[in-house]
Motif scaffolding. Structure first.
Motif, PDB file in Angstrom:
ATOM      1  N   PRO A   1       0.799  -1.230   0.000  1.00 12.72           N
ATOM      2  CA  PRO A   1       0.000   0.000   0.000  1.00 12.72           C
ATOM      3  C   PRO A   1       0.829   1.275   0.000  1.00 12.72           C
ATOM      4  O   PRO A   1       0.348   2.316  -0.464  1.00 12.72           O
ATOM      5  N   GLU A   2       2.065   1.216   0.495  1.00  5.98           N
ATOM      6  CA  GLU A   2       2.905   2.414   0.480  1.00  5.98           C
ATOM      7  C   GLU A   2       3.137   2.931  -0.939  1.00  5.98           C
ATOM      8  O   GLU A   2       3.434   4.114  -1.148  1.00  5.98           O
ATOM      9  N   LEU A   3       2.997   2.032  -1.921  1.00 10.12           N
ATOM     10  CA  LEU A   3       3.297   2.408  -3.311  1.00 10.12           C
ATOM     11  C   LEU A   3       2.051   2.544  -4.176  1.00 10.12           C
ATOM     12  O   LEU A   3       2.150   2.634  -5.403  1.00 10.12           O
ATOM     13  N   ARG A   4       0.885   2.595  -3.576  1.00 12.99           N
ATOM     14  CA  ARG A   4      -0.352   2.606  -4.363  1.00 12.99           C
ATOM     15  C   ARG A   4      -0.547   3.867  -5.178  1.00 12.99           C
ATOM     16  O   ARG A   4      -1.324   3.883  -6.138  1.00 12.99           O
ATOM     17  N   ASP A   5       0.131   4.935  -4.822  1.00 11.62           N
ATOM     18  CA  ASP A   5      -0.007   6.173  -5.592  1.00 11.62           C
ATOM     19  C   ASP A   5       1.077   6.320  -6.657  1.00 11.62           C
ATOM     20  O   ASP A   5       1.113   7.345  -7.356  1.00 11.62           O
ATOM     21  N   VAL A   6       1.950   5.337  -6.772  1.00 15.80           N
ATOM     22  CA  VAL A   6       3.007   5.383  -7.785  1.00 15.80           C
ATOM     23  C   VAL A   6       2.462   4.776  -9.069  1.00 15.80           C
ATOM     24  O   VAL A   6       2.071   3.607  -9.095  1.00 15.80           O
ATOM     25  N   PRO A   7       2.435   5.527 -10.157  1.00 12.90           N
ATOM     26  CA  PRO A   7       1.782   5.030 -11.377  1.00 12.90           C
ATOM     27  C   PRO A   7       2.670   4.087 -12.188  1.00 12.90           C
ATOM     28  O   PRO A   7       3.903   4.161 -12.149  1.00 12.90           O
ATOM     29  N   GLY A   8       2.017   3.180 -12.927  1.00  2.41           N
ATOM     30  CA  GLY A   8       2.687   2.365 -13.930  1.00  2.41           C
ATOM     31  C   GLY A   8       3.869   1.579 -13.406  1.00  2.41           C
ATOM     32  O   GLY A   8       3.972   1.237 -12.235  1.00  2.41           O
ATOM     33  N   LYS A   9       4.812   1.335 -14.329  1.00  5.81           N
ATOM     34  CA  LYS A   9       5.952   0.499 -13.989  1.00  5.81           C
ATOM     35  C   LYS A   9       6.969   1.206 -13.107  1.00  5.81           C
ATOM     36  O   LYS A   9       7.892   0.566 -12.597  1.00  5.81           O
ATOM     37  N   ALA A  10       6.791   2.502 -12.881  1.00  2.00           N
ATOM     38  CA  ALA A  10       7.680   3.215 -11.957  1.00  2.00           C
ATOM     39  C   ALA A  10       7.624   2.621 -10.562  1.00  2.00           C
ATOM     40  O   ALA A  10       8.544   2.805  -9.758  1.00  2.00           O
ATOM     41  N   VAL A  11       6.560   1.873 -10.275  1.00  4.38           N
ATOM     42  CA  VAL A  11       6.407   1.275  -8.960  1.00  4.38           C
ATOM     43  C   VAL A  11       7.518   0.266  -8.665  1.00  4.38           C
ATOM     44  O   VAL A  11       7.800  -0.023  -7.501  1.00  4.38           O
ATOM     45  N   HIS A  12       8.176  -0.240  -9.712  1.00  2.89           N
ATOM     46  CA  HIS A  12       9.233  -1.224  -9.515  1.00  2.89           C
ATOM     47  C   HIS A  12      10.588  -0.591  -9.193  1.00  2.89           C
ATOM     48  O   HIS A  12      11.529  -1.308  -8.844  1.00  2.89           O
ATOM     49  N   ARG A  13      10.690   0.740  -9.306  1.00  7.24           N
ATOM     50  CA  ARG A  13      11.932   1.446  -8.978  1.00  7.24           C
ATOM     51  C   ARG A  13      11.624   2.666  -8.109  1.00  7.24           C
ATOM     52  O   ARG A  13      11.949   3.802  -8.469  1.00  7.24           O
TER      53      ARG A  13
ATOM     54  N   LEU B   1      12.277   7.697  -7.644  1.00  7.76           N
ATOM     55  CA  LEU B   1      11.283   8.766  -7.606  1.00  7.76           C
ATOM     56  C   LEU B   1      11.873  10.012  -6.959  1.00  7.76           C
ATOM     57  O   LEU B   1      12.768   9.903  -6.101  1.00  7.76           O
ATOM     58  N   PRO B   2      11.417  11.203  -7.340  1.00 10.00           N
ATOM     59  CA  PRO B   2      11.869  12.423  -6.653  1.00 10.00           C
ATOM     60  C   PRO B   2      11.554  12.322  -5.159  1.00 10.00           C
ATOM     61  O   PRO B   2      10.431  12.061  -4.775  1.00 10.00           O
ATOM     62  N   GLY B   3      12.568  12.483  -4.371  1.00 13.70           N
ATOM     63  CA  GLY B   3      12.371  12.366  -2.930  1.00 13.70           C
ATOM     64  C   GLY B   3      12.477  10.937  -2.413  1.00 13.70           C
ATOM     65  O   GLY B   3      12.358  10.701  -1.215  1.00 13.70           O
ATOM     66  N   GLY B   4      12.681   9.972  -3.318  1.00 17.51           N
ATOM     67  CA  GLY B   4      12.845   8.589  -2.885  1.00 17.51           C
ATOM     68  C   GLY B   4      11.529   7.876  -2.665  1.00 17.51           C
ATOM     69  O   GLY B   4      10.449   8.397  -2.988  1.00 17.51           O
ATOM     70  N   PRO B   5      11.564   6.689  -2.098  1.00 17.96           N
ATOM     71  CA  PRO B   5      10.341   5.896  -1.888  1.00 17.96           C
ATOM     72  C   PRO B   5       9.357   6.633  -0.985  1.00 17.96           C
ATOM     73  O   PRO B   5       9.755   7.200   0.037  1.00 17.96           O
ATOM     74  N   PRO B   6       8.061   6.608  -1.321  1.00 16.77           N
ATOM     75  CA  PRO B   6       7.071   7.335  -0.519  1.00 16.77           C
ATOM     76  C   PRO B   6       6.582   6.529   0.683  1.00 16.77           C
ATOM     77  O   PRO B   6       6.775   5.311   0.768  1.00 16.77           O
ATOM     78  N   ASN B   7       5.958   7.227   1.603  1.00 17.30           N
ATOM     79  CA  ASN B   7       5.212   6.624   2.715  1.00 17.30           C
ATOM     80  C   ASN B   7       6.046   5.663   3.564  1.00 17.30           C
ATOM     81  O   ASN B   7       5.544   4.665   4.085  1.00 17.30           O
ATOM     82  N   GLY B   8       7.346   5.974   3.699  1.00 19.81           N
ATOM     83  CA  GLY B   8       8.184   5.161   4.558  1.00 19.81           C
ATOM     84  C   GLY B   8       8.610   3.835   3.979  1.00 19.81           C
ATOM     85  O   GLY B   8       9.206   3.011   4.684  1.00 19.81           O
ATOM     86  N   TYR B   9       8.307   3.605   2.683  1.00 14.29           N
ATOM     87  CA  TYR B   9       8.755   2.348   2.070  1.00 14.29           C
ATOM     88  C   TYR B   9      10.284   2.337   2.030  1.00 14.29           C
ATOM     89  O   TYR B   9      10.925   3.339   1.695  1.00 14.29           O
TER      90      TYR B   9
END
Length: 470
Positions: free
Chosen positions: A420-432, A436-444
């Motif tokens: 769930p930490e990555l649910r707002d990351v679109p498409g295949k970007a979720v695999h890297r 992302l700008p600022g790094g992994p979101p939501n404490g991932y």
């Protein structure tokens, strides 16, 4: 009236259920009905099997037993204890000349059945094995020289050429079942336990749902199976593994339904059933391979231990490695007591070759949490990935978790479902997410290891096993 006073001409028998919790396609029913007028249905809650099982497997077992008891009109005798003590005691209580069961080919099952057979024989009773959990019993398919196959593809060809029997025509009425409450002097009837406390969303259990699920897959999924089976983001698998585990459906039944169908998808389904039979055959010939490397050269492969290794294992087990496809798989295991087969390979490769931990440790973890945990398939599947077993993927094949995620979960839907930490990351970007700008979101977390470095380290260790030879 006790069984001793039974006026029936052929007396009584016991049908001992194990990994065959169904009433259709039951050779044991036919054997019992042929030799006795009535039979007692028995299931033994064996602590040697129950205690090491995780809550998901125990819960599915209890649900299967409740359905089977209902199909038998409430006449399933469930008792707890050591089968070598319990089964002869039950047979004596109903004066059964024979105890019927499907043959068990696992290491523990073989030893247990030998003990039961000996105990029965001491009192003039017979242990009769009819059928098995497999289409072709382990040990039946061999090379022309009589030695076992060590490679899957030639085994599959020989297995198909050998063939299998048609499903047995049975139902609950094939046998006249004794009321277990009418027996005298036998072990006390045990109430089928309530479900264990399980956080996972378990699949429906029992023969009825097994047959319904199989028919649904035949109608909607079998044709496309070869194209969809590697996609964890799609419902492309049969989900029959848990039903085969408990024998709520027999593989012979599935193979009979496939017989009139053709195409790449159907061949792939048949091949997956053959893999299950192959691993059972391997375990029959090499019982030690359940816990040890089939290829004993790999006993020399260095693996990590100590506090740092334990921390890595915990991160893997809890789904916080920083590699999304790995973490999604390990969280799916906890949430569903099941993991997609492609993802099982990815997470296994990561544990063995990125974290340099022994495959046995991962196999034990899987057996604890999987509802479909089968010793032969699970542990030899782990060895396939580790490169230490029969027909193994070469050790130098190291799954890249990022590439695997992008290839088999191209839009990231599978990862977003379980992470769930990555649910707002679109498409295949979720695999890297570290890119992302600022790094992994939501404490991932960021990746706990550098895959490229650990791949080189794994190959260096492999060279030590090979002795540096090309």
């Amino acid at each position: 009236m006790s069984a001793v006073d039974d006026p029936a001409p052929y007396g009584t028998a016991v049908v001992w259920f194990r990994r065959d919790l169904r009433v259709r396609d039951q050779p044991t029913f036919l054997a019992a009905a042929d030799g006795a007028a009535r039979a007692l249905a028995l299931f033994v809650l064996d602590p040697a099997l129950l205690d090491p099982s995780g809550a998901p497997r125990r819960t599915v077992l209890y649900r299967c037993l409740r359905e089977l008891d209902e199909k038998l009109g409430g006449r399933l005798l469930v008792v707890r204890g050591d089968p070598a003590d319990v089964v002869p005691h039950v047979a004596a209580a109903v004066d059964a000349r024979q105890v019927h069961a499907a043959a068990d080919f696992g290491p523990y099952g073989r030893t247990r059945d030998e003990a039961v057979e000996k105990a029965l024989a001491e009192h003039g009773r017979e242990f009769v094995r009819s059928g098995s959990p497999y289409a072709v019993a382990p040990g039946r398919v061999t090379k022309p020289d009589g030695t076992p196959y060590k490679v899957f593809t030639p085994f599959r060809r020989a297995w198909q050429q050998h063939g299998w029997r048609r499903p047995a025509d049975t139902d609950a009425r094939t046998v006249e079942w004794l009321d277990p409450d009418d027996k005298h002097g036998g072990p006390r009837r045990t109430r089928i336990p309530d479900d264990d406390r399980v956080e996972a969303e378990l699949p429906p259990a029992g023969e009825q749902v097994a047959l319904a699920r199989w028919q649904e897959f035949l109608d909607d999924g079998a044709t496309a199976y070869k194209r969809t089976r590697d996609r964890p983001d799609r419902p492309g698998t049969s989900r029959m593994s848990v039903h085969l585990k408990y024998g709520t459906v027999h593989p012979r039944t599935l193979l009979a339904d496939l017989a009139g169908r053709s195409g790449d998808g159907v061949e792939s389904v048949r091949s997956e059933l053959a893999w299950r039979e192959f691993y059972a055959d391997v375990l029959w010939h090499r019982p030690d391979s359940a816990r040890k490397n089939f290829d004993r050269r790999f006993d020399a492969l260095p693996s990590d231990s100590g506090p740092a290794a334990d921390e890595h294992f915990a991160a893997w087990a809890e789904g916080r490695t920083g590699f999304p496809i790995v973490d999604a798989g390990m969280r799916q295991l906890r949430e569903m007591a099941w993991v997609h087969n492609r993802v099982r390979m990815i997470v296994a490769s990561f544990l063995v070759k990125d974290l340099h931990l022994p495959w046995q440790r991962g196999a034990r973890h899987f057996m604890h949490y999987l509802a479909d945990g089968d010793l032969a398939s699970n542990n030899h599947g782990w060895q396939w990935v580790a490169g230490t077993g029969t027909d193994a993927a070469p050790f130098f094949r190291v799954f890249n978790p990022v590439v695997q995620g992008e290839k088999f979960d191209p839009e990231g839907d599978y990862v977003r479902r379980f992470v769930p930490e990555l649910r707002d990351v679109p498409g295949k970007a979720v695999h890297r997410p570290w890119e992302l700008p600022g790094g992994p979101p939501n404490g991932y977390p960021r990746p706990i290891v550098d895959h490229a470095e650990e791949r080189r380290a794994a190959l260096d260790r492999y060279e030590q096993v090979r002795g540096g030879s090309a």
